[in-house]
Design a protein around this motif. Sequence first.
Motif, PDB file in Angstrom:
ATOM      1  N   LEU A  90     -37.962  44.034 -19.541  1.00  0.00           N
ATOM      2  CA  LEU A  90     -37.352  43.246 -18.462  1.00  0.00           C
ATOM      3  C   LEU A  90     -35.843  43.453 -18.445  1.00  0.00           C
ATOM      4  O   LEU A  90     -35.240  43.621 -17.375  1.00  0.00           O
ATOM      5  CB  LEU A  90     -37.685  41.755 -18.640  1.00  0.00           C
ATOM      6  N   GLU A  91     -35.255  43.495 -19.631  1.00  0.00           N
ATOM      7  CA  GLU A  91     -33.788  43.673 -19.696  1.00  0.00           C
ATOM      8  C   GLU A  91     -33.379  45.010 -19.052  1.00  0.00           C
ATOM      9  O   GLU A  91     -32.387  45.075 -18.333  1.00  0.00           O
ATOM     10  CB  GLU A  91     -33.317  43.625 -21.154  1.00  0.00           C
ATOM     11  N   GLN A  92     -34.161  46.057 -19.312  1.00  0.00           N
ATOM     12  CA  GLN A  92     -33.854  47.362 -18.697  1.00  0.00           C
ATOM     13  C   GLN A  92     -33.889  47.270 -17.168  1.00  0.00           C
ATOM     14  O   GLN A  92     -33.018  47.785 -16.472  1.00  0.00           O
ATOM     15  CB  GLN A  92     -34.910  48.413 -19.115  1.00  0.00           C
ATOM     16  N   VAL A  93     -34.955  46.607 -16.673  1.00  0.00           N
ATOM     17  CA  VAL A  93     -35.108  46.483 -15.215  1.00  0.00           C
ATOM     18  C   VAL A  93     -33.947  45.690 -14.623  1.00  0.00           C
ATOM     19  O   VAL A  93     -33.315  46.106 -13.637  1.00  0.00           O
ATOM     20  CB  VAL A  93     -36.464  45.809 -14.864  1.00  0.00           C
ATOM     21  N   VAL A  94     -33.644  44.559 -15.242  1.00  0.00           N
ATOM     22  CA  VAL A  94     -32.582  43.685 -14.720  1.00  0.00           C
ATOM     23  C   VAL A  94     -31.236  44.382 -14.768  1.00  0.00           C
ATOM     24  O   VAL A  94     -30.430  44.270 -13.844  1.00  0.00           O
ATOM     25  CB  VAL A  94     -32.560  42.349 -15.507  1.00  0.00           C
ATOM     26  N   LYS A  95     -31.013  45.146 -15.847  1.00  0.00           N
ATOM     27  CA  LYS A  95     -29.719  45.839 -15.973  1.00  0.00           C
ATOM     28  C   LYS A  95     -29.509  46.790 -14.781  1.00  0.00           C
ATOM     29  O   LYS A  95     -28.429  46.834 -14.194  1.00  0.00           O
ATOM     30  CB  LYS A  95     -29.678  46.622 -17.287  1.00  0.00           C
ATOM     31  N   LYS A  96     -30.554  47.527 -14.406  1.00  0.00           N
ATOM     32  CA  LYS A  96     -30.410  48.461 -13.272  1.00  0.00           C
ATOM     33  C   LYS A  96     -30.123  47.718 -11.978  1.00  0.00           C
ATOM     34  O   LYS A  96     -29.323  48.164 -11.151  1.00  0.00           O
ATOM     35  CB  LYS A  96     -31.675  49.324 -13.117  1.00  0.00           C
ATOM     36  N   ILE A  97     -30.794  46.583 -11.797  1.00  0.00           N
ATOM     37  CA  ILE A  97     -30.550  45.788 -10.578  1.00  0.00           C
ATOM     38  C   ILE A  97     -29.105  45.297 -10.567  1.00  0.00           C
ATOM     39  O   ILE A  97     -28.380  45.445  -9.579  1.00  0.00           O
ATOM     40  CB  ILE A  97     -31.546  44.605 -10.502  1.00  0.00           C
ATOM     41  N   ASN A  98     -28.669  44.736 -11.690  1.00  0.00           N
ATOM     42  CA  ASN A  98     -27.303  44.204 -11.750  1.00  0.00           C
ATOM     43  C   ASN A  98     -26.260  45.305 -11.571  1.00  0.00           C
ATOM     44  O   ASN A  98     -25.260  45.116 -10.868  1.00  0.00           O
ATOM     45  CB  ASN A  98     -27.091  43.480 -13.091  1.00  0.00           C
TER      46      ASN A  98
END
Lengths: 449, 449
Positions: A90-98
């Motif tokens: 989840l952190e990887q996914v959120v990092k790309k969005i942010n």
Amino acid sequence: MKVVKFGGSSVASAGQIDKITKIIVSDASRRVIVVSAPGKRFSEDVKVTDLLIQLGESVRIGVDNEKAYQQILDRFEGIIRDLGLDQKVLEQVVKKINDSIFRIKQQDPSGLDALKSCGEDGSALIVSAYLNHEGYATSYVNPKEAGILVQDQPGGALVLDESFDHLYQLRKREEILVIPGFFGFTKEEKLVTFSRGGSDITGSIVAAGLKAELYENFTDVDSVYCVNPMLVDNPRQLTSLTYREMRELSYAGFSVFHDEALIPAFKQKIPVCIKNTNNPSAPGTMIVADLPEREHHVVGIASDNGFLNLYVSKYLMNREIGFGRRLLQILEDEEVSFEHAPSGIDDMSVIIREHQLPKQKEEIVIQRIKDELQVDMVLIEREMAMIMLVGEGMNQTVGIASSATSAFHKAGVNIEMINQGSSEVSMMFGVKTEGLAAAVQSLYRTFFD
Amino acid sequence: MKVVKFGGSSVASAGQIDKITKIIVSDASRRVIVVSAPGKRFSEDVKVTDLLIQLGESVRIGVDNEKAYQQILDRFEGIIRDLGLDQKVLEQVVKKINDSIFRIKQQDPSGLDALKSCGEDGSALIVSAYLNHEGYATSYVNPKEAGILVQDQPGGALVLDESFDHLYQLRKREEILVIPGFFGFTKEEKLVTFSRGGSDITGSIVAAGLKAELYENFTDVDSVYCVNPMLVDNPRQLTSLTYREMRELSYAGFSVFHDEALIPAFKQKIPVCIKNTNNPSAPGTMIVADLPEREHHVVGIASDNGFLNLYVSKYLMNREIGFGRRLLQILEDEEVSFEHAPSGIDDMSVIIREHQLPKQKEEIVIQRIKDELQVDMVLIEREMAMIMLVGEGMNQTVGIASSATSAFHKAGVNIEMINQGSSEVSMMFGVKTEGLAAAVQSLYRTFFD
């Protein structure tokens, strides 16, 4: 080896991702996987890509859109939790969005495309993590690493030929590879998305590059129908189609496949199979370069609305060399792309998709036509629909036009336009939108009942 | 007042000229007469205009053509002698021919047009002399005197608007006026001919300028037929037609009328009547601006051969903004005028009259298309024919397309192209030339039997 693409509904939830995992590992030749962004779980659900576009547009004009942001995170969080995956995914996914949101705020012109691509990218990260979690060696492969190079045309990227050689190198890898669909990179390493539905394009490019024995495209239907099932109940399923037929069908309202998706596979003559994630044992629809001649020449009826007719008349038009060319030049100057241009002696119609000609552009175009071409009349007729009959060899078969036009007659629908003579695989009819359903139903009865 | 035009067969011999004189003087309102060059007296005969063109071409390349020269003089001499007219009339005619030949020899660029116009001019001199000889006050009026001004486009002159005011002045004249058809003058007093068959254009211009109550066009048929009588025995005669119907019919092989002849009369809403010199009491065919709605919507079937299809295909053509425009630009650069351009998704056909694309031009055009548009395929299909169904209100009538296409089906003729959607008065079909007659006959049975 097979390249397998899963559409939005196939990665919409943890349950669906579990299904596709079983599909992937059930056949050792399913080695390269392309995924879409999470799609709808139920009919009122919102696709993650639509949420990302909403969010991006808000950020671009300086408005926070906490609601869309939270909905996107909730979708990914729910999937990851239900699959029992590590929080790090989840952190990887959120990092790309942010990161993408930050780039939009910084006025980075590729920020919006980067944000739009986060749906597919998230799916790919999740699917590869889940395959590893289930004990199958798998790698996430970013399109940059895969070497998918495109021209810099945001929202409508065209692939560069050298991509195919890059992709071929992936054959050396031994683990399962998961690639997010929908985007590539320019030579300057800028992320650019394909047109909407572009995961199909990625799948087809990857299959072509890898010279796959088969490109499997998993959706949520057992096969391709011969007509829009919104217009005809339980229509006939197609077991096989040629590339050309599929391309013509996709053009006018066949939503199973993206318009241009098949071209790369077509060029390499890779067979394509459309299958259902929810019923993987059904044979599906095979799409191939050539088929033995069939008795029944009409294989599909495609239809779409949202067209308009720009009608121009001028006495002695056919004496004026260059008239047609100058009319099309005006449209080109104003960046209006047109579909067809049937012409009479003193008149010419140009069929255009309605969204190509918004009101203010319409005024400019009409004024220029009046001023520069000195026509006697110019008018616009909206609410037109197009119906296309598709089938190899159709246009060399005496009697198809006759059966088709009598189907319109039986339905009491007037044919506003017939465009036949260019394509050998299709015949196109224009009708008023109000007559579309009745005409399609009558054509179905004529050619398939 | 009426403007009356007599075609080539009506002035082909002394006997015919005697007939038209009786027609003219039988109605006092027949005040302005327009005449063609002497036409054929029997089917193997040669039209005077064709002899003049042969002669002119020979002289231009420095070759004497005594045979053609003598044939022309014999035609005029025979007519003048048989009518019992003075030798001075012949001298006037011969002088104009000799002057024109001299101008061609002097490399005068308008010499050829001047020679081509000697047929009509001779007819007008003879008819006016004969009317005087019979006791009716008559003047020969040259187009220069009448004020017929045209653009300088030899062989395809377009009339200038101020001509109509000049012509209106002729209303003041009290005698019968005879005007040669087929030519006008530029503002620089250069003689320029209309396109072939242009006496109809002169007649229509003169009727419009004089605001005639009726424009009578005398030919050698009782009326306009609904289909080419070479293809169908004793076809139905048309008692009335609209201008638009006549114009569309003329376009594709209806030889009664010249393609653009009606435009000037149309603009002034002058009714036109087609009559037979050899049977002047027959009612003929009336052509008018508007007609009450008829039950039977197809009024005529026009057909013509000698077309070709330039076919171009390229993947993703419909993504390439400007493709169609650039293809037409190449044709325009090479001075090839096209008829229609139906298009598919990845392909486009351009229908061209064969004489527009001779072999050497074909090679240039194909090479340019390959080089500049990088198409996947370009080919030319020859021996195409066009069939046009014509009728006001036709395209708003459900079922016409269906009846038409089933007529092709019954004839076993495949439809190569359908072009419908621009003109409201016509529907066009392309077939291979070998199927033309059978298709037209079947359409006739469907719509007229």
